[in-house]
Design an enzyme around this catalytic site. Structure first.
Site, PDB file in Angstrom:
ATOM      1  CG  ASP A   1       4.313   1.025   4.160  1.00 40.18           C
ATOM      2  OD1 ASP A   1       4.271   0.912   2.914  1.00 40.18           O
ATOM      3  OD2 ASP A   1       3.280   1.120   4.852  1.00 40.18           O
TER       4      ASP A   1
ATOM      5  CG  ASP B   1      -0.047  -2.747  -1.063  1.00 37.85           C
ATOM      6  OD1 ASP B   1       0.422  -2.963   0.066  1.00 37.85           O
ATOM      7  OD2 ASP B   1      -0.574  -1.650  -1.365  1.00 37.85           O
ATOM      8  CG  ASP B   2       4.483  -1.599   0.508  1.00 35.19           C
ATOM      9  OD1 ASP B   2       4.764  -0.403   0.394  1.00 35.19           O
ATOM     10  OD2 ASP B   2       3.526  -1.995   1.204  1.00 35.19           O
TER      11      ASP B   2
ATOM     12  CB  THR C   1       4.211   2.373  -2.210  1.00 37.98           C
ATOM     13  OG1 THR C   1       5.142   1.511  -1.546  1.00 37.98           O
ATOM     14  CG2 THR C   1       4.618   2.534  -3.663  1.00 37.98           C
TER      15      THR C   1
ATOM     16  CD  GLU D   1      -3.370   6.096   1.342  1.00 36.90           C
ATOM     17  OE1 GLU D   1      -2.899   4.949   1.379  1.00 36.90           O
ATOM     18  OE2 GLU D   1      -2.720   7.120   1.621  1.00 36.90           O
TER      19      GLU D   1
ATOM     20  CG  ASN E   1       0.708   4.807   2.039  1.00 38.26           C
ATOM     21  OD1 ASN E   1       0.909   4.006   2.940  1.00 38.26           O
ATOM     22  ND2 ASN E   1       0.692   4.467   0.760  1.00 38.26           N
TER      23      ASN E   1
ATOM     24  CG  HIS F   1      -3.707  -0.018  -2.373  1.00 40.51           C
ATOM     25  ND1 HIS F   1      -4.802   0.772  -2.550  1.00 40.51           N
ATOM     26  CD2 HIS F   1      -4.063  -0.928  -1.425  1.00 40.51           C
ATOM     27  CE1 HIS F   1      -5.777   0.384  -1.748  1.00 40.51           C
ATOM     28  NE2 HIS F   1      -5.358  -0.654  -1.062  1.00 40.51           N
ATOM     29  CG  ASP F   2       1.881   0.060  -2.169  1.00 41.95           C
ATOM     30  OD1 ASP F   2       1.083   1.019  -2.136  1.00 41.95           O
ATOM     31  OD2 ASP F   2       2.371  -0.444  -1.139  1.00 41.95           O
TER      32      ASP F   2
END
Ligand code: BDR
Ligand code: CA
Length: 320
Positions: A11, A15-16, A129, A170, A172, A246-247
């Site tokens: 998405d 961070d993606d 992610t 969380e 996602n 994160h991702d």
């Protein structure tokens, strides 16, 4: 070195975007496609961002697919205010990127995943992610793929720490707990890279300054995008001392599982009102000798950050 085939399902927020850079740079990864979903932004914007980030990195041979536009539980989607705040309304920290001359592929992201599962089998790792809706739909359409795909390494969930949208959930998983539950309860092997480890894996402006110092367009744009995210993290989570990777950590773990220590367990996602989106072990399967998930609970964040910076510095240095 045999490269593993990787599909990112994003998405595409900030961070993606770093997850894309890691997958493009990792020497043992062959990024065969990017599927997009709703979440940080609407799906059309996610696909647009993926194309523009790939252009910035010179990875213009990676096909980009649109996935579903909303969860299994709803028939439409609106970006949450908190997502627009963290990633910017355009998902990339309000930084302007040149329009891509490429388009998204005609095939749907769900069909691309199914086709790739049959083509690559155990060599394929899918890295979601964002919400797990695309993968859940692929499993509904062709359940056999659960036995074909090598691994799913996802960013999502929280086992040992509270959620980040609610105490239970969380982000996602919270977007579509039904989809996440279907994925976890399928025979697929999942490696869950959740808040347990991503909240300990941080980036600061000391690192983004290294990108800026490269003097390349890719280095400067990524520094601008990620500095926006670091500023929001400083405002929302001052106790962390940086922004969470994160991702890109999920991509790192897919490429090198030794970055984390895991707990093997069968997972489920709570879909009722109470604790909606919470990821826990499945009490009906606690004595399963072969659990279908591994949950990352410890991370060697220093070694990961070193690798992350080596890969991204090299990539940005070579994209003027
Ligand atoms: C996850 O939620 C999204 O906002 C981020 O891109 C990341 O995938 C963190 O909870
Ligand atoms: Ca994401």
């Amino acid at each position: 070195m045999a490269k593993q085939k990787i599909i990112l399902d994003l998405d595409t927020g900030i961070d993606d975007a770093m997850a894309i850079a890691y997958a493009v740079a990792a020497p043992n990864a062959d990024l065969v496609g990017i599927v997009n979903s709703y979440g940080n932004v609407v799906v059309e914007q996610a696909a647009k961002n993926s194309l523009q980030i790939l252009d910035l990195l010179g990875a213009t041979d990676v096909p980009v697919f649109e996935g579903v536009s909303h969860s299994l539980e709803t028939d439409s989607f609106e970006v949450m205010d908190v997502s627009a705040h963290i990633h910017g309304v355009n998902g990339v920290g309000e930084v302007e990127l040149p329009e891509s001359s490429r388009q998204v592929e005609e095939m749907s992201g769900v069909d691309f995943m199914i086709e790739a599962a049959h083509k690559y089998g155990k060599d394929l790792t899918i890295i979601p992610t964002g919400p797990l809706t695309n993968l859940a739909l692929a499993l509904r359409k062709d359940p056999e793929i659960a036995n074909l795909i090598g691994n799913v390494t996802l960013m999502g969930g929280a086992l040992t720490v509270p959620g980040n949208v609610t105490d239970a959930a969380e982000a996602n998983i919270n977007q579509d707990a039904t989809a996440a539950n279907e994925v976890f309860r399928s025979p697929l092997h999942d490696t869950m890279v959740g808040l347990d480890v991503t909240l300990r894996t941080l980036l600061t402006k000391k690192e983004t300054q290294q990108w800026r110092d490269l003097g390349t367009v890719a280095g400067e744009k990524f520094a601008d995008i990620v500095d926006y995210y670091i500023d929001i993290y400083d405002e929302m989570y001052p106790e962390l001392g940086g922004c969470s990777l994160h991702d890109p950590l999920a991509v790192g773990v897919a490429c090198d599982p030794s970055f984390v220590q895991t707990l093997d367990i069968d997972l489920l996602v709570h879909t009722g009102e109470l604790n909606y989106g919470r990821t826990t072990g499945d009490t009906a399967k606690l004595d399963d000798p072969n659990p279908s998930a591994s949950v990352a609970i410890q991370v060697d964040e220093k070694r990961y950050l070193k690798t992350f910076m080596e890969y991204l510095n090299y990539l940005f240095a070579n994209n003027k």
